[in-house]
Design an enzyme around this catalytic site. Structure first.
Site, PDB file in Angstrom:
ATOM      1  N   LYS A 216       0.831  -1.206   0.000  1.00 24.54           N
ATOM      2  CA  LYS A 216       0.000   0.000   0.000  1.00 24.54           C
ATOM      3  C   LYS A 216       0.874   1.268   0.000  1.00 24.54           C
ATOM      4  O   LYS A 216       0.663   2.209  -0.768  1.00 24.54           O
ATOM      5  CB  LYS A 216      -0.914  -0.025   1.233  1.00 24.54           C
ATOM      6  CG  LYS A 216      -1.623   1.261   1.524  1.00 24.54           C
ATOM      7  CD  LYS A 216      -2.683   1.546   0.505  1.00 24.54           C
ATOM      8  CE  LYS A 216      -3.205   2.941   0.651  1.00 24.54           C
ATOM      9  NZ  LYS A 216      -4.437   3.189  -0.038  1.00 24.54           N
ATOM     10  N   CYS A 270      -3.802  10.870   1.426  1.00 25.13           N
ATOM     11  CA  CYS A 270      -3.133   9.582   1.169  1.00 25.13           C
ATOM     12  C   CYS A 270      -1.734   9.797   0.601  1.00 25.13           C
ATOM     13  O   CYS A 270      -0.741   9.520   1.255  1.00 25.13           O
ATOM     14  CB  CYS A 270      -3.951   8.755   0.187  1.00 25.13           C
ATOM     15  SG  CYS A 270      -5.655   8.602   0.689  1.00 25.13           S
TER      16      CYS A 270
HETATM   17  N1  SAJ Z   1      -2.023  14.723  -8.919  1.00 27.15           N
HETATM   18  C1  SAJ Z   1      -1.203  15.483  -9.751  1.00 27.15           C
HETATM   19  N2  SAJ Z   1      -0.838  14.964 -10.960  1.00 27.15           N
HETATM   20  C2  SAJ Z   1      -1.270  13.749 -11.388  1.00 27.15           C
HETATM   21  C3  SAJ Z   1      -2.082  12.965 -10.536  1.00 27.15           C
HETATM   22  C4  SAJ Z   1      -2.447  13.491  -9.305  1.00 27.15           C
HETATM   23  O1  SAJ Z   1      -0.792  16.593  -9.393  1.00 27.15           O
HETATM   24  O2  SAJ Z   1      -0.911  13.364 -12.514  1.00 27.15           O
HETATM   25  C5  SAJ Z   1      -2.410  15.248  -7.603  1.00 27.15           C
HETATM   26  C6  SAJ Z   1      -3.906  15.433  -7.431  1.00 27.15           C
HETATM   27  O3  SAJ Z   1      -4.335  16.662  -7.966  1.00 27.15           O
HETATM   28  C7  SAJ Z   1      -4.048  15.367  -5.928  1.00 27.15           C
HETATM   29  C8  SAJ Z   1      -2.983  14.350  -5.531  1.00 27.15           C
HETATM   30  O4  SAJ Z   1      -2.082  14.296  -6.612  1.00 27.15           O
HETATM   31  O5  SAJ Z   1      -3.775  16.610  -5.323  1.00 27.15           O
HETATM   32  C9  SAJ Z   1      -3.503  12.963  -5.225  1.00 27.15           C
HETATM   33  O6  SAJ Z   1      -4.510  12.589  -6.167  1.00 27.15           O
HETATM   34  P1  SAJ Z   1      -4.607  11.131  -6.813  1.00 27.15           P
HETATM   35  O7  SAJ Z   1      -5.738  11.117  -7.743  1.00 27.15           O
HETATM   36  O8  SAJ Z   1      -3.280  10.713  -7.351  1.00 27.15           O
HETATM   37  O9  SAJ Z   1      -4.826  10.165  -5.578  1.00 27.15           O
HETATM   38  P2  SAJ Z   1      -5.834  10.098  -4.307  1.00 27.15           P
HETATM   39  O10 SAJ Z   1      -5.123  10.677  -3.142  1.00 27.15           O
HETATM   40  O11 SAJ Z   1      -7.174  10.641  -4.622  1.00 27.15           O
HETATM   41  O12 SAJ Z   1      -5.965   8.492  -4.157  1.00 27.15           O
HETATM   42  C10 SAJ Z   1      -4.761   7.706  -4.014  1.00 27.15           C
HETATM   43  C11 SAJ Z   1      -4.834   6.531  -5.002  1.00 27.15           C
HETATM   44  N3  SAJ Z   1      -3.526   5.876  -5.064  1.00 27.15           N
HETATM   45  C12 SAJ Z   1      -2.916   5.629  -6.259  1.00 27.15           C
HETATM   46  O13 SAJ Z   1      -3.375   5.956  -7.322  1.00 27.15           O
HETATM   47  C13 SAJ Z   1      -1.620   4.894  -6.204  1.00 27.15           C
HETATM   48  C14 SAJ Z   1      -5.904   5.536  -4.549  1.00 27.15           C
HETATM   49  O14 SAJ Z   1      -5.896   4.379  -5.377  1.00 27.15           O
HETATM   50  C15 SAJ Z   1      -5.673   5.136  -3.089  1.00 27.15           C
HETATM   51  O15 SAJ Z   1      -6.646   4.213  -2.630  1.00 27.15           O
HETATM   52  C16 SAJ Z   1      -5.759   6.400  -2.253  1.00 27.15           C
HETATM   53  O16 SAJ Z   1      -4.689   7.264  -2.672  1.00 27.15           O
HETATM   54  C17 SAJ Z   1      -5.634   6.007  -0.790  1.00 27.15           C
HETATM   55  O17 SAJ Z   1      -6.670   5.906  -0.119  1.00 27.15           O
HETATM   56  O18 SAJ Z   1      -4.518   5.739  -0.349  1.00 27.15           O
END
Ligand code: SAJ
Length: 416
Positions: A216, A270
């Protein structure tokens, strides 16, 4: 099926959807929650968090009696712990995980545990936490045996099974994602697989608890490191006067390159938190993971500098910040870089500051007190001379792009 009654400890962003999905499969589910207000809302068939379609499922399973919420634990066949694991904020810049919610969940369920029960930890946790959980339970219930001493012969089964669902797609991903099952013994894993098979269509892959905990943390660190790479490239491109969005598009044409999107920083509870659990366990070894965290945490300050620079061009700058949530099309402001940027600008008092956030019902009071005005997108676009796109909400993506053409625009999400 030997598992008939499931108790979910913590009815938050993960616990409530998990409880509702299991209840929708006809099982008897009881949610244990310390927040009386949340208990009342769930028992009324409503929800206290925002997640698409969750309200429909909760209403249905509460009305059939398959889901109930309570404040005190009661006996069950399975206990799923889904409580928060934040890190302890400290002055010395350390990021130690706070396991007190898990310990308190252990103390909540210990008195009602019975021989044959399965206890599953789903909360994101540093490596070794499941063993600690078993030790806390064993201390509270010396009359029962636990897998760290008795392995397959233990009275109680304990496993770590991380949730991996993406906010906004939780109901779909709870069912379709593969599931890592980390039992403390073989029979712990077998029992946990039996539970998850009742609602998971993805594969249930068995490993041990420590590997499951690390998987995780690794997944979220992988994403953090990759976003940090994109954010660093974007800062380099700003300096070298290159359009980063065009650059990434071009680079991603390479068959083995897939660069993520830069943004105003990494938010949420997360990705911005979990990598620190690895850094805290292995500070000397986790160099890249730590650096990625620092790069992503620094990105909002880079954006603030860009905004201040743009505002300098105007005698009376009117700055419109589009979006406050931590990512697109959600209402969640927790650990949001957009929110952080607006707070910082407001405290600097560099001009009239407008914020637009179409997804929240009520605006943060502290921002209003700091002088931030909340308006519609149309008003903001009409009166601002500096426009900062902080979140790629669909409302902003759909806006008539000619409205931006006479403004100074800082587009941190590349929607233009
Ligand atoms: N972000 C960027 N650029 C990107 C992707 C995301 O700047 O290309 C930013 C987003 O705007 C946000 C942050 O990153 O601020 C996190 O967003 P996210 O969509 O990457 O992830 P979370 O936090 O919504 O969910 C993550 C997911 N983990 C992964 O994709 C590896 C989800 O599957 C997990 O279950 C979740 O964390 C968790 O609960 O841990």
């Amino acid at each position: 099926m030997t598992l008939k009654k499931v108790s979910v400890i913590g009815l938050g962003y993960i616990g409530l959807p998990t409880a509702a999905i299991i209840a929708s499969r006809g099982m008897n589910v009881v949610g244990v929650e310390v927040n009386q207000n949340a208990v009342d809302i769930v028992n009324a068939g409503k929800i206290h968090i925002v997640e698409p379609d969750l309200d429909i499922v909760v209403r249905s399973v509460v009305s059939t009696g398959n889901l109930r919420a309570v404040t005190t634990a009661e006996p069950a066949d399975v206990f799923i712990i889904a409580v928060p694991t934040p890190f302890i904020h400290s002055d010395d810049d350390s990021h130690q995980p706070d396991l007190s919610y898990i310990e308190s969940a252990a103390n909540t369920i210990a008195p009602v545990l019975a021989k044959g029960n399965l206890v599953i930890l789903e909360s994101t946790s540093p490596v070794g936490t499941t063993e600690k959980l078993a030790t806390w339970l064993a201390k509270a219930r010396p009359d029962l045996s636990f897998p760290q001493n008795r392995g397959d012969a233990a009275d109680i089964n304990v496993a770590y099974c991380p949730e991996r669902v993406l906010p906004g797609y939780v109901l779909r991903e709870l069912v379709s994602n593969d599931r890592v099952i980390g039992g403390m013994s073989k029979s712990c894993s077998t029992k946990a697989v039996e539970l998850y098979r009742t609602f998971v269509h993805g594969e249930c892959i068995v490993t041990n608890a420590r590997t499951a905990e690390m998987s995780k943390l690794t997944e979220n660190s992988f994403r953090d490191v990759n976003i940090a790479f994109a954010n660093e490239i974007s800062i380099i491109c700003d300096k070298l006067q290159i359009n980063v969005w065009e650059l990434i598009k071009l680079s991603n044409r390479h068959p083995r390159v897939n660069i993520l999107n830069p943004g105003p920083g990494v938010g949420g509870h997360c990705i911005a938190v979990d990598p620190w659990f690895i850094v805290d366990s292995c500070p000397k070894e986790a160099q890249l993971i730590k650096q990625a965290r620092l790069i992503n945490d620094h990105k909002p300050f880079h954006v603030i500098e860009q905004i201040m620079h743009a505002a300098d061009e105007f005698k009376r700058p009117v700055i419109a910040c589009l979006g406050l949530a931590f990512k697109a099309d959600i209402d969640d402001l927790r650990e949001s870089p957009a929110l952080h940027i607006v707070e910082h600008l407001a405290s600097k008092k560099i001009g009239r500051l407008i914020a637009v956030e179409p997804n929240v019902k009520s605006y943060p009071a502290h921002l209003t007190q700091l002088g931030v005005e909340f308006t519609s997108l149309e008003t903001a676009l009409a009166i601002a001379n500096v426009i900062v796109i902080l979140v790629d909400h669909k409302q902003f993506k759909m806006a008539d792009k000619t409205q931006f053409s006479t403004k100074v625009v800082i587009d941190t999400r590349g929607i233009l």
